[in-house]
Enzyme design. Structure first.
Site, PDB file in Angstrom:
ATOM      1  N   SER A  60       0.717  -1.062  -0.160  1.00  0.00           N
ATOM      2  CA  SER A  60       0.094  -0.446  -0.086  1.00  0.00           C
ATOM      3  C   SER A  60       0.537   1.128   0.041  1.00  0.00           C
ATOM      4  O   SER A  60       2.012   1.132  -0.005  1.00  0.00           O
ATOM      5  CB  SER A  60      -0.916  -0.317   0.965  1.00  0.00           C
ATOM      6  N   TYR A  79      -2.596  -1.119  10.021  1.00  0.00           N
ATOM      7  CA  TYR A  79      -3.040  -1.574   8.450  1.00  0.00           C
ATOM      8  C   TYR A  79      -1.267  -0.621   7.999  1.00  0.00           C
ATOM      9  O   TYR A  79      -0.505  -1.222   7.595  1.00  0.00           O
ATOM     10  CB  TYR A  79      -3.572  -0.256   7.678  1.00  0.00           C
TER      11      TYR A  79
END
Length: 255
Positions: free
Chosen positions: A143, A156
């Protein structure tokens, strides 16, 4: 077809980016093992769609937070198709929780599904690739948040930051064996994980305005990059991350 006779595993392969990756790899001729833990009907639909295109795919119910279940995926690939050439560690979850309010259970779930699964997915796939000979490609879906803070989503970001160093370090370690390790770092993508943003017109408008290309990515745009990395055109790439974010990281603070 550039991936004809190649065998790929895609974790979290029955929805979102994973589903798009499955279709992109199959469209280039790869045989696919689709990992899932929910929605078996979606997997069956994917298998049927790939079969209509003349390809081959099987679904395997495996919880990739458990190394033994990752081994089950690899064993299924070898049993069904004879080998493993491409491993895509795509499965991921998030809690949208901050450093102050994240519980131990939330932390463990995000780290297990995102980082632990990528670590052991890389390890177990690499062992198979080395043992069978011929090298291989390991592609870890990270990401922009492996490098770019997202306040309110700390576990995350931490998991994706760990994947950054997994790609770099494993890529160096596995290079002499002919196994490359590359990360793909999407920005905002129109998938269920971003449903809360997409369903809020104000948040969506704010996000789109922060992206130089003016919109979220389509899952297929990430999948096309993964398919490229699985092919001969990416033969000299390893130990790095390729970001596909529409310029988001260069234009805005974390949203």
């Amino acid at each position: 077809m550039p991936l004809r006779n190649k065998v790929a595993i895609v974790t979290g392969g029955n929805s979102g980016i994973g589903q798009a990756i499955v279709l992109a790899l199959a469209g280039q001729g790869a045989k696919i093992v689709i990992d899932y833990i929910v929605d078996e009907q979606a997997v069956e639909g994917l298998e049927a769609e790939i079969a209509k295109l003349g390809g081959q795919a099987i679904g395997v119910d495996a919880d990739v937070s458990k190394p033994a279940e990752i081994q089950k995926l690899v064993d299924a690939a070898v049993q069904a198709f004879g080998r493993l050439d491409i491993m895509v560690n795509n499965a991921g979850v998030e809690t949208r929780s901050s450093i102050l309010d994240t519980t131990e259970a939330q932390y463990d779930r995000v780290m297990d599904v995102n980082l632990k699964s990528a670590f052991f997915g890389t390890q177990i796939a690499a062992k198979q690739m080395i043992g069978q000979g011929g090298g291989g490609r390991i592609i870890n879906i990270t990401s922009v948040h492996e490098d770019w803070p997202m306040p309110g989503n700390t576990p995350y970001c931490l998991s994706k930051g760990g994947m950054r160093m997994l790609n770099r370090t494993a890529g160096v370690e596995l290079g002499p064996h002919g196994v490359s390790v590359v990360g793909v770092g999407p920005g905002a993508v129109a998938t269920p994980i971003n449903a809360s943003t997409m369903n809020n017109p104000g948040l969506l408008a704010k996000l789109d305005a922060a992206i130089p290309l003016g919109r979220m990515a389509r899952p297929e745009e990430i999948a096309t990059l993964v398919a490229f990395l699985a092919g001969d055109g990416a033969s000299y790439l390893t130990a790095t991350t390729i970001f596909a974010d529409g310029g988001l990281m260069q234009s805005s603070v974390g949203l």
